[in-house]
Design a protein around this motif. Structure first.
Motif: not given
Length: 90
Positions: A16-21, A43-45, A63-64, A81-84
């Motif tokens: 998943f890619v999000f703005l929160l760390a 991770t991020t870069y 990249p977030g 089923f899943y929830s992130y």
């Protein structure tokens, strides 16, 4: 929702890619009760991680945060089923 095929399917790697760390957490299961939980890594870069200009200067966009979670103990021919979320956001 994800589905394991008839072949051996014991794990699923989710990204998943999000703005929160915040550290990622996935709740999952074969029904909506989502009884299983998996924690992941983040991770991020940065521009300094790039190979050089122009990638490291002009036009670089953050990249977030990239969250990787391994879902294990899956059964073949089953639907999941899943929830992130995260420990902070739920």
């Amino acid at each position: 929702m994800l589905t394991c095929g008839a072949l051996l399917c014991s794990a699923f790697y989710a990204r998943f890619v999000f703005l929160l760390a915040d550290p990622p957490i996935v709740h999952y299961g074969t029904d909506s009760s989502l009884r299983l939980t998996a924690k992941g890594i983040t991770t991020t870069y940065k521009s300094s991680d790039m190979c050089g200009t122009p990638a490291s200067s002009q036009g670089f966009f953050s990249p977030g945060y990239i969250h990787d979670v391994l879902l294990t103990d899956l059964s073949p021919s089953s639907q999941y089923f899943y929830s992130y979320g995260s420990s902070k956001v739920g």
